[in-house]
Design a protein around this motif. Structure first.
Motif, PDB file in Angstrom:
ATOM      1  N   VAL A 175       0.842  -1.208   0.000  1.00  0.00           N
ATOM      2  CA  VAL A 175       0.000   0.000   0.000  1.00  0.00           C
ATOM      3  C   VAL A 175       0.875   1.255   0.000  1.00  0.00           C
ATOM      4  O   VAL A 175       0.620   2.220  -0.731  1.00  0.00           O
ATOM      5  CB  VAL A 175      -0.961  -0.004   1.214  1.00  0.00           C
ATOM      6  N   LYS A 176       1.931   1.246   0.798  1.00  0.00           N
ATOM      7  CA  LYS A 176       2.846   2.400   0.883  1.00  0.00           C
ATOM      8  C   LYS A 176       3.505   2.668  -0.475  1.00  0.00           C
ATOM      9  O   LYS A 176       3.580   3.809  -0.936  1.00  0.00           O
ATOM     10  CB  LYS A 176       3.903   2.119   1.958  1.00  0.00           C
ATOM     11  N   LEU A 177       3.960   1.604  -1.134  1.00  0.00           N
ATOM     12  CA  LEU A 177       4.590   1.761  -2.449  1.00  0.00           C
ATOM     13  C   LEU A 177       3.602   2.309  -3.478  1.00  0.00           C
ATOM     14  O   LEU A 177       3.951   3.159  -4.306  1.00  0.00           O
ATOM     15  CB  LEU A 177       5.136   0.406  -2.940  1.00  0.00           C
ATOM     16  N   LEU A 178       2.376   1.807  -3.433  1.00  0.00           N
ATOM     17  CA  LEU A 178       1.358   2.286  -4.372  1.00  0.00           C
ATOM     18  C   LEU A 178       1.035   3.755  -4.113  1.00  0.00           C
ATOM     19  O   LEU A 178       0.851   4.536  -5.050  1.00  0.00           O
ATOM     20  CB  LEU A 178       0.081   1.447  -4.246  1.00  0.00           C
ATOM     21  N   LYS A 179       0.993   4.135  -2.842  1.00  0.00           N
ATOM     22  CA  LYS A 179       0.700   5.522  -2.464  1.00  0.00           C
ATOM     23  C   LYS A 179       1.784   6.455  -3.000  1.00  0.00           C
ATOM     24  O   LYS A 179       1.513   7.584  -3.412  1.00  0.00           O
ATOM     25  CB  LYS A 179       0.614   5.599  -0.930  1.00  0.00           C
TER      26      LYS A 179
ATOM     27  N   TYR B 212       1.741   6.151 -10.755  1.00  0.00           N
ATOM     28  CA  TYR B 212       0.867   5.416 -11.685  1.00  0.00           C
ATOM     29  C   TYR B 212      -0.371   4.834 -11.013  1.00  0.00           C
ATOM     30  O   TYR B 212      -1.378   4.588 -11.671  1.00  0.00           O
ATOM     31  CB  TYR B 212       1.634   4.252 -12.335  1.00  0.00           C
ATOM     32  N   PHE B 213      -0.265   4.562  -9.719  1.00  0.00           N
ATOM     33  CA  PHE B 213      -1.324   3.809  -9.046  1.00  0.00           C
ATOM     34  C   PHE B 213      -1.864   4.530  -7.818  1.00  0.00           C
ATOM     35  O   PHE B 213      -1.154   5.300  -7.174  1.00  0.00           O
ATOM     36  CB  PHE B 213      -0.802   2.434  -8.608  1.00  0.00           C
ATOM     37  N   GLU B 214      -3.109   4.224  -7.522  1.00  0.00           N
ATOM     38  CA  GLU B 214      -3.755   4.739  -6.314  1.00  0.00           C
ATOM     39  C   GLU B 214      -4.277   3.537  -5.543  1.00  0.00           C
ATOM     40  O   GLU B 214      -5.101   2.771  -6.054  1.00  0.00           O
ATOM     41  CB  GLU B 214      -4.919   5.634  -6.743  1.00  0.00           C
ATOM     42  N   PRO B 215      -3.780   3.310  -4.312  1.00  0.00           N
ATOM     43  CA  PRO B 215      -4.207   2.114  -3.577  1.00  0.00           C
ATOM     44  C   PRO B 215      -5.607   2.240  -2.988  1.00  0.00           C
ATOM     45  O   PRO B 215      -6.017   3.323  -2.565  1.00  0.00           O
ATOM     46  CB  PRO B 215      -3.175   2.001  -2.457  1.00  0.00           C
ATOM     47  N   VAL B 216      -6.321   1.129  -2.974  1.00  0.00           N
ATOM     48  CA  VAL B 216      -7.562   1.005  -2.220  1.00  0.00           C
ATOM     49  C   VAL B 216      -7.335  -0.179  -1.279  1.00  0.00           C
ATOM     50  O   VAL B 216      -7.226  -1.328  -1.723  1.00  0.00           O
ATOM     51  CB  VAL B 216      -8.777   0.739  -3.139  1.00  0.00           C
ATOM     52  N   ALA B 217      -7.180   0.121   0.002  1.00  0.00           N
ATOM     53  CA  ALA B 217      -6.818  -0.912   0.984  1.00  0.00           C
ATOM     54  C   ALA B 217      -8.063  -1.680   1.418  1.00  0.00           C
ATOM     55  O   ALA B 217      -9.001  -1.100   1.947  1.00  0.00           O
ATOM     56  CB  ALA B 217      -6.149  -0.267   2.193  1.00  0.00           C
ATOM     57  N   MET B 218      -8.052  -2.988   1.164  1.00  0.00           N
ATOM     58  CA  MET B 218      -9.175  -3.821   1.605  1.00  0.00           C
ATOM     59  C   MET B 218      -8.816  -4.481   2.928  1.00  0.00           C
ATOM     60  O   MET B 218      -7.812  -5.184   3.029  1.00  0.00           O
ATOM     61  CB  MET B 218      -9.491  -4.894   0.554  1.00  0.00           C
TER      62      MET B 218
END
Length: 212
Positions: A18-22, A26-32
């Motif tokens: 999640v931290k890397l995506l944040k 290119y990417f936006e995390p959606v934490a499930m």
């Protein structure tokens, strides 16, 4: 930016993903996450969260999601329910919502669970989930690391469809490999093993043939 659903976001590796995506452009995390109490840590970092239990209805979790990264696990407590059927549940839902790519955190040994001396049930569950993903209509990448350590990232790995040896790799390097696998130029419909090594992660992924 592409919206990436991270299943298992509250796990040790999941948090790093999640931290890397944040931090990615290119990417936006959606934490499930499975419990409401787990949402706060992500919300305070302005990370979108969604409540989702892999063993229940997931139809709300994959709406407006571009790609899915599965890093969930039961820690050996419920391998059939979570690691196998939970993964299949999310694959099925991703397929319904036309998710563009599904990246699976699997495990070395999942190709031959019957050969395992330990963790046989876990590897069997991972094997069944991987096979289900391969037979779905989703584009996928299946990443099979060796034993995970909590050491610092090295940014380098060893990679092959089959490494034919056992070993370790840092969770941080696994997280980087998984995030890198989300990119459109990363291996598609491929399964490979990774261990600690000397090749830069991006270069290592380029050696896996992307045209099957």
């Amino acid at each position: 930016m592409e919206r990436v659903l991270v299943a298992g976001a509250n796990g040790t590796t999941g948090k790093q993903i999640v931290k890397l995506l944040k931090e990615s452009q290119y990417f936006e995390p959606v934490a499930m996450v499975r419990k409401e109490a787990q949402m706060e840590q992500f919300k305070k970092d302005n990370i979108e969260t969604v409540l989702g239990d892999l063993e229940n209805d997931l139809s709300h979790t994959t709406k407006n999601i571009d790609k899915v990264l599965f890093a969930a696990g039961s820690g050996g407590k419920n391998v059939v329910g979570v690691d196998q059927e939970g993964a299949k549940n999310l694959i099925k839902q991703s397929s319904k919502d036309n998710v563009k790519k599904f990246v699976m955190l699997s495990s070395m040994g999942a190709d031959e669970p019957e050969q395992a001396e330990e963790l046989k049930d876990y590897l069997k569950a991972k094997h069944n989930a991987d096979e289900y993903l391969k037979q779905s209509n989703l584009k996928y990448t299946i990443v099979r690391p060796g034993s995970l350590t909590n050491d610092k990232a090295t940014g380098t790995i060893s990679i092959a469809e089959k490494l034919n040896r056992r070993g370790e790799i840092t969770r941080a390097d696994v997280a980087q490999t998984l995030v890198r696998s989300l990119h459109d130029d990363a291996p598609v419909n491929q399964t490979f093993e990774i261990l600690s090594g000397n090749t830069l992660i991006g270069e290592a992924l380029d050696t896996i043939n992307t045209h099957k």
